[in-house]
Design a protein around this motif. Structure first.
Motif, PDB file in Angstrom:
ATOM      1  N   LEU A 261      -4.488   1.336  14.491  1.00 49.18           N
ATOM      2  CA  LEU A 261      -3.135   1.899  13.683  1.00 49.18           C
ATOM      3  C   LEU A 261      -3.225   1.923  12.748  1.00 49.18           C
ATOM      4  CD1 LEU A 261      -0.501   4.076  14.738  1.00 49.18           C
ATOM      5  CD2 LEU A 261       0.997   1.944  14.560  1.00 49.18           C
ATOM      6  N   LEU A 262      -3.240   0.538  12.170  1.00 48.72           N
ATOM      7  CA  LEU A 262      -3.207   0.420  10.364  1.00 48.72           C
ATOM      8  C   LEU A 262      -4.809   0.949  10.142  1.00 48.72           C
ATOM      9  CD1 LEU A 262      -2.131  -4.029  10.896  1.00 48.72           C
ATOM     10  CD2 LEU A 262      -0.900  -1.647  10.354  1.00 48.72           C
ATOM     11  N   LEU A 263      -5.427   0.546  11.125  1.00 48.89           N
ATOM     12  CA  LEU A 263      -6.735   1.425  10.457  1.00 48.89           C
ATOM     13  C   LEU A 263      -6.633   3.315   9.716  1.00 48.89           C
ATOM     14  CD1 LEU A 263      -9.606   0.533   9.199  1.00 48.89           C
ATOM     15  CD2 LEU A 263     -10.500   1.109  11.344  1.00 48.89           C
ATOM     16  N   ALA A 264      -6.165   3.527  10.847  1.00 48.26           N
ATOM     17  CA  ALA A 264      -5.357   4.909  10.600  1.00 48.26           C
ATOM     18  C   ALA A 264      -4.498   4.980   9.874  1.00 48.26           C
ATOM     19  CB  ALA A 264      -5.435   5.400  11.916  1.00 48.26           C
ATOM     20  N   ILE A 265      -3.755   4.500   9.593  1.00 50.08           N
ATOM     21  CA  ILE A 265      -2.960   4.879   7.725  1.00 50.08           C
ATOM     22  C   ILE A 265      -3.275   4.169   6.901  1.00 50.08           C
ATOM     23  CG2 ILE A 265      -0.147   4.019   7.143  1.00 50.08           C
ATOM     24  CD1 ILE A 265       0.496   3.700  10.285  1.00 50.08           C
ATOM     25  N   GLY A 266      -3.787   3.139   7.109  1.00 47.60           N
ATOM     26  CA  GLY A 266      -4.492   3.050   5.682  1.00 47.60           C
ATOM     27  C   GLY A 266      -5.751   4.000   5.477  1.00 47.60           C
ATOM     28  N   ALA A 267      -6.738   4.854   6.053  1.00 50.63           N
ATOM     29  CA  ALA A 267      -7.521   5.827   5.741  1.00 50.63           C
ATOM     30  C   ALA A 267      -6.766   6.637   5.448  1.00 50.63           C
ATOM     31  CB  ALA A 267      -8.210   5.941   7.011  1.00 50.63           C
ATOM     32  N   ALA A 268      -5.699   7.447   6.106  1.00 55.35           N
ATOM     33  CA  ALA A 268      -4.817   8.797   5.524  1.00 55.35           C
ATOM     34  C   ALA A 268      -4.038   8.297   4.442  1.00 55.35           C
ATOM     35  CB  ALA A 268      -3.548   8.754   7.181  1.00 55.35           C
TER      36      ALA A 268
ATOM     37  N   THR B 174       3.350  -2.672   5.540  1.00 52.41           N
ATOM     38  CA  THR B 174       3.515  -2.164   3.464  1.00 52.41           C
ATOM     39  C   THR B 174       2.260  -2.506   2.798  1.00 52.41           C
ATOM     40  OG1 THR B 174       5.209  -2.490   3.550  1.00 52.41           O
ATOM     41  CG2 THR B 174       4.648  -2.467   1.657  1.00 52.41           C
ATOM     42  N   GLY B 175       1.146  -3.853   3.491  1.00 52.11           N
ATOM     43  CA  GLY B 175       0.355  -4.345   3.339  1.00 52.11           C
ATOM     44  C   GLY B 175      -0.725  -2.762   3.295  1.00 52.11           C
ATOM     45  N   THR B 176      -0.813  -2.328   4.937  1.00 53.99           N
ATOM     46  CA  THR B 176      -1.498  -1.176   4.848  1.00 53.99           C
ATOM     47  C   THR B 176      -1.825   0.181   4.121  1.00 53.99           C
ATOM     48  OG1 THR B 176      -2.249  -1.775   7.685  1.00 53.99           O
ATOM     49  CG2 THR B 176      -1.919   0.039   6.781  1.00 53.99           C
ATOM     50  N   VAL B 177      -0.301   0.621   3.283  1.00 55.50           N
ATOM     51  CA  VAL B 177      -0.227   1.187   2.887  1.00 55.50           C
ATOM     52  C   VAL B 177      -0.625   1.368   1.533  1.00 55.50           C
ATOM     53  CG1 VAL B 177       1.928   2.119   1.514  1.00 55.50           C
ATOM     54  CG2 VAL B 177       1.567   2.229   4.187  1.00 55.50           C
TER      55      VAL B 177
END
Length: 173
Positions: free
Chosen positions: A8-15, A89-92
């Motif tokens: 999920l973090l990877l998907a958020i980061g990619a988006a 937050t770090g992912t964003v």
């Protein structure tokens, strides 16, 4: 609470990375400033990372039996929430600034000053540090399985509910 899903973090980061790249393309096209956080944001990110790590180590020491006093369950819950917030937050921040950095790479040879590129890369690195610390501290807050569970193994007719999610330190005994 469930563990944070790295996919999920990877998907958020990619988006968010795609949004950051698009924002950088549009601001370059219209001769606007590139939307990068200032380097002073690294200080704030560093404070959050250190605070999360210190609180996480407190919970870990209690969990491993290094403390003689009882851990405040509210503090443990806040530590868990802070760790998850730190990871998201770090992912964003990582995604946004990585997208901007990728856009800046195509202009690398055309610009004499690559300050924005290095700034975006530094902020992405700070975001990565937040993700790593957030996920690590979240793991610190998990309570290991009880020793008494091993003694009472289920019989052939009994079925145990798998504990895929695990328990957290704030859910005391």
């Amino acid at each position: 609470m469930k563990l944070t899903n790295p996919l999920l973090l990877l998907a958020i980061g990619a988006a968010v990375g795609m949004l950051g790249w698009l924002a950088a393309v549009l601001t370059t096209r219209y001769s606007l400033n590139t939307p990068v956080l200032p380097l002073t944001g690294l200080v704030t990110m560093g404070v959050i990372v250190v605070l999360t790590l210190v609180l996480g180590i407190r919970v870990l020491r209690w969990r491993n039996g290094k403390k003689k006093t009882m851990l405040n369950p509210i503090l443990a819950a806040w530590t868990l929430v802070l760790a998850q917030a730190c990871a998201y937050t770090g992912t964003v921040l990582l995604g946004w600034h990585a997208g901007i950095f990728i856009d800046q790479l195509r202009l690398w040879n055309l610009r004499s000053d690559q300050g924005i590129s290095w700034q975006a890369l530094a902020m992405a690195g700070g975001g990565l540090a937040m993700v790593v610390v957030g996920l690590a501290v979240e793991r610190f807050c998990r309570i290991p399985p009880e020793d008494s569970d091993a003694d009472t193994a289920p019989g052939p007719q009994e079925k145990r509910k798998p504990q895929a999610e695990g328990e957290y330190a704030y859910r005391g005994h």
